[in-house]
Scaffold this active site. Structure first.
Site, PDB file in Angstrom:
ATOM      1  N   ASN A 146     -41.707  57.791  -5.995  1.00  0.00           N
ATOM      2  CA  ASN A 146     -41.377  56.968  -7.066  1.00  0.00           C
ATOM      3  C   ASN A 146     -41.190  55.364  -6.547  1.00  0.00           C
ATOM      4  O   ASN A 146     -41.611  54.497  -7.306  1.00  0.00           O
ATOM      5  CB  ASN A 146     -39.742  57.174  -7.736  1.00  0.00           C
ATOM      6  CG  ASN A 146     -38.808  57.376  -6.637  1.00  0.00           C
ATOM      7  OD1 ASN A 146     -38.903  57.456  -5.545  1.00  0.00           O
ATOM      8  ND2 ASN A 146     -37.553  57.487  -7.539  1.00  0.00           N
ATOM      9  N   GLU A 240     -30.100  60.628  -0.001  1.00  0.00           N
ATOM     10  CA  GLU A 240     -29.811  59.843  -1.478  1.00  0.00           C
ATOM     11  C   GLU A 240     -30.576  60.641  -2.330  1.00  0.00           C
ATOM     12  O   GLU A 240     -31.907  60.718  -2.454  1.00  0.00           O
ATOM     13  CB  GLU A 240     -30.381  58.534  -1.269  1.00  0.00           C
ATOM     14  CG  GLU A 240     -29.745  57.645  -2.309  1.00  0.00           C
ATOM     15  CD  GLU A 240     -30.485  57.268  -3.503  1.00  0.00           C
ATOM     16  OE1 GLU A 240     -30.017  57.827  -4.667  1.00  0.00           O
ATOM     17  OE2 GLU A 240     -31.896  57.180  -3.389  1.00  0.00           O
ATOM     18  N   CYS A 274     -33.944  57.384  -9.257  1.00  0.00           N
ATOM     19  CA  CYS A 274     -32.753  58.193  -9.056  1.00  0.00           C
ATOM     20  C   CYS A 274     -31.407  57.401  -9.995  1.00  0.00           C
ATOM     21  O   CYS A 274     -30.724  58.232 -10.671  1.00  0.00           O
ATOM     22  CB  CYS A 274     -32.138  58.225  -7.942  1.00  0.00           C
ATOM     23  SG  CYS A 274     -32.438  56.578  -6.777  1.00  0.00           S
TER      24      CYS A 274
HETATM   25  P1  NDP Z   1     -38.851  66.140  -2.768  1.00  0.00           P
HETATM   26  O1  NDP Z   1     -37.612  65.881  -2.436  1.00  0.00           O
HETATM   27  O2  NDP Z   1     -39.470  67.644  -2.653  1.00  0.00           O
HETATM   28  O3  NDP Z   1     -39.842  65.056  -1.788  1.00  0.00           O
HETATM   29  C1  NDP Z   1     -39.225  63.994  -1.115  1.00  0.00           C
HETATM   30  C2  NDP Z   1     -39.750  64.011   0.244  1.00  0.00           C
HETATM   31  O4  NDP Z   1     -39.547  64.991   1.130  1.00  0.00           O
HETATM   32  C3  NDP Z   1     -41.155  63.964   0.315  1.00  0.00           C
HETATM   33  O5  NDP Z   1     -41.614  63.102   1.305  1.00  0.00           O
HETATM   34  C4  NDP Z   1     -41.705  65.353   0.365  1.00  0.00           C
HETATM   35  O6  NDP Z   1     -42.839  65.444   1.287  1.00  0.00           O
HETATM   36  C5  NDP Z   1     -40.501  65.509   1.701  1.00  0.00           C
HETATM   37  N1  NDP Z   1     -40.279  66.970   1.746  1.00  0.00           N
HETATM   38  C6  NDP Z   1     -40.515  68.071   1.192  1.00  0.00           C
HETATM   39  N2  NDP Z   1     -39.951  69.263   1.772  1.00  0.00           N
HETATM   40  C7  NDP Z   1     -39.257  68.911   2.785  1.00  0.00           C
HETATM   41  C8  NDP Z   1     -38.627  69.531   3.841  1.00  0.00           C
HETATM   42  N3  NDP Z   1     -38.612  71.090   3.649  1.00  0.00           N
HETATM   43  N4  NDP Z   1     -38.429  68.930   4.956  1.00  0.00           N
HETATM   44  C9  NDP Z   1     -38.492  67.788   4.998  1.00  0.00           C
HETATM   45  N5  NDP Z   1     -39.133  66.722   4.168  1.00  0.00           N
HETATM   46  C10 NDP Z   1     -39.604  67.531   3.002  1.00  0.00           C
HETATM   47  O7  NDP Z   1     -39.164  65.675  -4.314  1.00  0.00           O
HETATM   48  P2  NDP Z   1     -40.413  66.065  -5.226  1.00  0.00           P
HETATM   49  O8  NDP Z   1     -41.498  65.319  -4.879  1.00  0.00           O
HETATM   50  O9  NDP Z   1     -40.596  67.713  -5.160  1.00  0.00           O
HETATM   51  O10 NDP Z   1     -39.744  65.765  -6.680  1.00  0.00           O
HETATM   52  C11 NDP Z   1     -38.991  66.659  -7.264  1.00  0.00           C
HETATM   53  C12 NDP Z   1     -37.877  66.147  -7.786  1.00  0.00           C
HETATM   54  O11 NDP Z   1     -36.817  65.370  -7.262  1.00  0.00           O
HETATM   55  C13 NDP Z   1     -38.074  65.198  -9.029  1.00  0.00           C
HETATM   56  O12 NDP Z   1     -38.395  65.935 -10.169  1.00  0.00           O
HETATM   57  C14 NDP Z   1     -37.030  64.339  -9.216  1.00  0.00           C
HETATM   58  O13 NDP Z   1     -35.931  64.880  -9.997  1.00  0.00           O
HETATM   59  C15 NDP Z   1     -36.544  64.286  -7.802  1.00  0.00           C
HETATM   60  N6  NDP Z   1     -36.849  63.076  -7.054  1.00  0.00           N
HETATM   61  C16 NDP Z   1     -35.731  62.185  -6.707  1.00  0.00           C
HETATM   62  C17 NDP Z   1     -36.048  61.203  -6.093  1.00  0.00           C
HETATM   63  C18 NDP Z   1     -35.094  59.985  -5.735  1.00  0.00           C
HETATM   64  O14 NDP Z   1     -35.253  58.955  -5.731  1.00  0.00           O
HETATM   65  N7  NDP Z   1     -33.713  60.276  -5.730  1.00  0.00           N
HETATM   66  C19 NDP Z   1     -37.280  60.870  -5.892  1.00  0.00           C
HETATM   67  C20 NDP Z   1     -38.271  61.656  -6.128  1.00  0.00           C
HETATM   68  C21 NDP Z   1     -38.004  62.901  -6.732  1.00  0.00           C
HETATM   69  P3  NDP Z   1     -43.923  65.850   0.132  1.00  0.00           P
HETATM   70  O15 NDP Z   1     -44.014  64.902  -0.894  1.00  0.00           O
HETATM   71  O16 NDP Z   1     -45.238  65.468   1.114  1.00  0.00           O
HETATM   72  O17 NDP Z   1     -43.833  67.437  -0.134  1.00  0.00           O
END
Ligand code: NDP
Length: 510
Positions: A146, A240, A274
């Site tokens: 985001n 976070e 978030c």
């Molecule tokens: P994720 O939490 O899955 O991804 C966030 C980061 O973690 C990305 O860089 C992702 O890599 C990485 N990641 C994924 N799986 C692992 C793992 N097992 N170990 C270490 N790192 C990992 O978010 P999503 O993109 O799937 O979004 C899903 C939901 O999360 C959204 O719908 C929203 O509700 C929430 N969200 C919240 C955010 C916030 O700012 N608090 C930001 C984004 C999402 P990769 O993307 O390459 O899989």
């Protein structure tokens, strides 16, 4: 998103502009072995970086700030390309990092200085006590899609200033901005202690398995998995996570400001934040007027692909999955009796969801309970502030909240009753720009916090305690060997004198 599967060594991930579907870049899909090699290299470079001292490190961070300012247009274009967010919002990401560099570079020496607490009793009076902040050698920053530049940047700044080496793992959806940051570090000729690895979740998992501390931003599901793995490895993590931030509009609020602030707080970055305003509770006496003002503001917004002349206020959603979640919440609300005040039109690519105000909503609906992370603003009528507080707290998340009232004292009193990590009164997102304050979620919204003055840089350090004698010490201490009845009695009496707080207990054994 497509992956070249011909060779695991050269596999890549395509990056698409979510609004147009155009491929705007391609990055390597790095394996666990590749991540380990990067972390090994960082680990070998970190001691020299730590040895530079806080002022030496701050000088490099200031050079990075100048590079960010000199390359602003290029960074904004990259951000716009991989997210489709309006350039007016992309610029903010660059400037937030510069602001964090200025704030922490100017204070790093003070925040990281040794502390010399006074000894607290006779046993320690002869000691010089020192607490030292020593960095975790390698910090892993795992960031979401985001705010692909701001989040890794704002987290990397205090970690680097603390003396740690940093590896960034950006989301596979938006990896180019994180790579841009690492490129900037190289271009200023800084010591090679900042790297960016790209790939999917497995690459992120490999980062967690290799580093000494993890700073994560993203979903609660992934955050929980990372915290569990960090627990197994006995390394600290700060996570976070998501939120379901409530806005409370009281009858005495400046309704125009409340409507403007909630429209922006709910829709900026297409609601993919978030701390986005995700649900609104309005006192009954001003409910209709507030809705009128909110609808006026929201329906005037222009959605589309920014042409470079601020032609759009809202871009597309980042992923198909995200668009599905948002539509799912709207459909669920409508099926359960909610009404639509504005929105929701689905455009060609399927990634645009029109800014949507939902009315007649209640807590049986997903849009009031689960994180939507999209351009929706569900508004609920409440009898009074008490009901608003109760409903605001009726939530598994506890990230932040806003309260809208002309009575600041009342606003603050309500803030202290909300189960969230931060509250903005008559504003949205304001705490994000206040680096002296912590940003952290309660409940399922996180563990630990980022920024927050000295704590923001000290969190990347291990605290080390050092004691040293103030004067030349004797050859032996009374607590040391050999034990004898007489010595034992003397020591016991001495300890009793120190522990007791009245004459009887000082003199007589119980
Ligand atoms: P994720 O939490 O899955 O991804 C966030 C980061 O973690 C990305 O860089 C992702 O890599 C990485 N990641 C994924 N799986 C692992 C793992 N097992 N170990 C270490 N790192 C990992 O978010 P999503 O993109 O799937 O979004 C899903 C939901 O999360 C959204 O719908 C929203 O509700 C929430 N969200 C919240 C955010 C916030 O700012 N608090 C930001 C984004 C999402 P990769 O993307 O390459 O899989």
């Amino acid at each position: 998103m497509s992956i070249d599967r011909h060779s695991s060594a050269t596999a890549t991930v395509d990056v698409q502009n979510p609004a147009t579907g155009a491929v705007v870049g391609s990055v390597p899909l790095q394996t666990a072995d590749a991540v380990q090699a990067v972390v090994r290299e960082l680990r070998s470079r970190q001691p020299a970086w730590e040895a530079l001292g806080s002022e030496g490190r701050a000088a490099w961070l200031r050079k990075l700030r100048n590079w960010l300012l000199d390359n602003e247009s290029r960074l904004v274009e990259e951000l716009h390309a991989e997210t489709s967010k309006p350039r007016a919002e992309a610029v903010l990401e660059v400037m937030m990092i510069c602001d964090a560099i200025n704030y922490y570079s100017d204070r790093a020496r003070k925040f990281l200085a040794d502390e010399r607490p006074r000894p607290h009793g006779l046993l320690t009076v002869q000691k010089k006590l020192t607490q030292v902040y020593r960095p975790y050698p390698v910090v892993g920053i795992i960031s979401p899609w985001n705010f692909p530049l701001m989040i890794p940047g704002v987290d990397a700044v205090p970690a680097l200033l603390a003396g740690a080496a940093v590896v960034i793992k950006p989301s596979e959806v938006t990896p180019m901005s994180g790579l841009g940051l690492a490129r900037g570090w190289r271009e200023i000729g800084a010591p090679p202690v900042l790297a960016c690895v790209t790939g999917r979740g497995e690459t992120g998992a490999a980062v967690v398995d290799s580093v000494d501390m993890v700073q994560f931003t993203g979903s609660t599901r992934t955050g929980r998995a990372i915290a569990a793995r960090a627990g197994e490895r006995l390394i600290p993590c700060s996570v976070e996570l998501g939120g379901k931030d409530p806005a409370i509009v009281l009858a005495d609020a400046d309704l125009v400001r409340a409507a403007n602030g909630i429209a922006w707080g709910g829709l900026v970055n297409s609601g993919q934040a978030c701390i986005s305003v995700e649900r609104v509770y309005v006192e009954a006496s001003v409910y209709d007027r507030f809705l009128e003002l909110l609808a006026e503001r929201v329906s005037a917004l222009r959605q589309g692909l920014d042409d470079g002349c601020a032609s759009a206020d809202i871009g597309a959603l980042a992923t198909v999955q995200q668009a599905e979640i948002v539509r799912g919440h709207v459909d669920d609300a409508l099926a359960r009796g909610a009404g639509l005040l504005t929105g929701s039109i689905v455009r060609d690519t399927g990634m645009f969801v029109e800014p949507t105000i939902l009315v007649d909503v209640d807590h049986s609906m997903a849009c009031m309970r689960e994180e939507t992370f999209g351009p929706t603003i569900p508004v609920m009528r409440v009898a009074d502030a008490e009901e608003a507080i109760r409903l605001a707290n009726d939530c598994e998340y506890g990230l932040s909240a806003t309260v809208w009232t002309k009575d600041r004292a009342r606003g603050e009193a309500i803030a202290r009753r909300l189960e969230v990590g931060s509250v903005n009164i008559n504003d949205a997102y304001a705490n994000l720009f206040c680096f002296a304050l912590p940003q952290g979620g309660w409940k399922n919204s996180g563990l630990g916090s980022r920024l927050g003055g000295a704590q923001g840089v000290r969190k990347y350090c291990r605290r080390q305690a050092i004691t040293a004698p103030r004067v030349r010490p004797p050859k032996n201490e009374v607590l040391w060997y050999p034990y004898s009845p007489r010595r034992a009695r003397t020591v016991a009496k001495m300890l009793r004198l120190l522990a007791a707080r009245n004459v009887r207990r000082r003199l007589f054994r119980g």
